[in-house]
Design a protein around this motif. Structure first.
Motif, PDB file in Angstrom:
ATOM      1  N   GLY A  52       0.774  -1.229   0.000  1.00 42.88           N
ATOM      2  CA  GLY A  52       0.000   0.000   0.000  1.00 42.88           C
ATOM      3  C   GLY A  52       0.805   1.278   0.000  1.00 42.88           C
ATOM      4  N   ASP A  53       2.118   1.181   0.100  1.00 41.66           N
ATOM      5  CA  ASP A  53       2.943   2.396   0.110  1.00 41.66           C
ATOM      6  C   ASP A  53       3.827   2.497  -1.130  1.00 41.66           C
ATOM      7  OD1 ASP A  53       4.801   0.436   0.627  1.00 41.66           O
ATOM      8  OD2 ASP A  53       5.567   1.328   2.479  1.00 41.66           O
ATOM      9  N   GLY A  54       3.583   1.651  -2.121  1.00 42.83           N
ATOM     10  CA  GLY A  54       4.357   1.698  -3.350  1.00 42.83           C
ATOM     11  C   GLY A  54       5.704   1.019  -3.249  1.00 42.83           C
ATOM     12  N   SER A  55       5.962   0.341  -2.152  1.00 46.62           N
ATOM     13  CA  SER A  55       7.261  -0.303  -1.958  1.00 46.62           C
ATOM     14  C   SER A  55       7.332  -1.625  -2.720  1.00 46.62           C
ATOM     15  CB  SER A  55       7.501  -0.552  -0.470  1.00 46.62           C
ATOM     16  OG  SER A  55       6.509  -1.425   0.021  1.00 46.62           O
ATOM     17  N   PHE A  56       8.545  -2.119  -2.833  1.00 49.37           N
ATOM     18  CA  PHE A  56       8.780  -3.402  -3.472  1.00 49.37           C
ATOM     19  C   PHE A  56       9.086  -4.443  -2.405  1.00 49.37           C
ATOM     20  CE2 PHE A  56       8.900  -0.929  -7.177  1.00 49.37           C
ATOM     21  CZ  PHE A  56       8.803  -1.768  -8.266  1.00 49.37           C
ATOM     22  N   LEU A  57       8.573  -5.638  -2.619  1.00 52.46           N
ATOM     23  CA  LEU A  57       8.858  -6.758  -1.730  1.00 52.46           C
ATOM     24  C   LEU A  57       9.728  -7.762  -2.471  1.00 52.46           C
ATOM     25  CD1 LEU A  57       5.425  -7.473  -0.028  1.00 52.46           C
ATOM     26  CD2 LEU A  57       7.294  -6.027   0.766  1.00 52.46           C
ATOM     27  N   LEU A  58      10.417  -8.570  -1.704  1.00 53.60           N
ATOM     28  CA  LEU A  58      11.242  -9.639  -2.232  1.00 53.60           C
ATOM     29  C   LEU A  58      10.555 -10.953  -1.868  1.00 53.60           C
ATOM     30  CD1 LEU A  58      13.866 -10.518  -3.539  1.00 53.60           C
ATOM     31  CD2 LEU A  58      15.036  -9.983  -1.421  1.00 53.60           C
TER      32      LEU A  58
END
Length: 118
Positions: A52-58
């Motif tokens: 929801g914050d535009g971040s990327f996950l691995l």
């Protein structure tokens, strides 16, 4: 006697103090999180626009993962890896989380990352 003191001084100064990994991310918070798992040379996929914050996950591959499974929220991901679906090889530290937190993935600090051979 002075020679013994000098020898002890130089031995103390020159000895290596290898206390293990030196964490960086998530240590600036007041909680001082512990490293709960060290991951080395794992493969995974970058997932874009998550949490929801535009971040990327691995998202680590399950077949080569020796520790906890789940998606990782890297605190120090270089912008060149902000590509949805890109395959990577990575190493790093998985940090503890607390029951009182609302988090979308496990807290992770990257120590090494590179593109996987496609």
């Amino acid at each position: 006697m002075k020679a013994i003191i000098l020898i002890l001084f130089f031995l103390t100064v020159s000895c290596s103090n290898d206390d293990g990994p030196i964490p960086g991310c998530y240590q600036e918070e007041s909680r001082n999180r512990r490293i709960i798992h060290i991951i080395k040379e794992a493969t995974g996929t970058m997932l874009g626009q998550q949490c929801g914050d535009g971040s990327f996950l691995l998202d680590p591959d399950s077949e080569n993962q020796s520790g906890p499974l789940g998606q990782f929220y890297p605190c120090n991901l270089l912008e060149e890896f902000h590509v949805d679906g890109v395959r990577v090889v990575f190493s790093g530290y998985l940090y503890e989380s607390f029951d009182t937190e609302d988090k979308c993935a496990d807290l992770f600090e990257i120590t090494e990352i590179r593109l996987a051979d496609q």
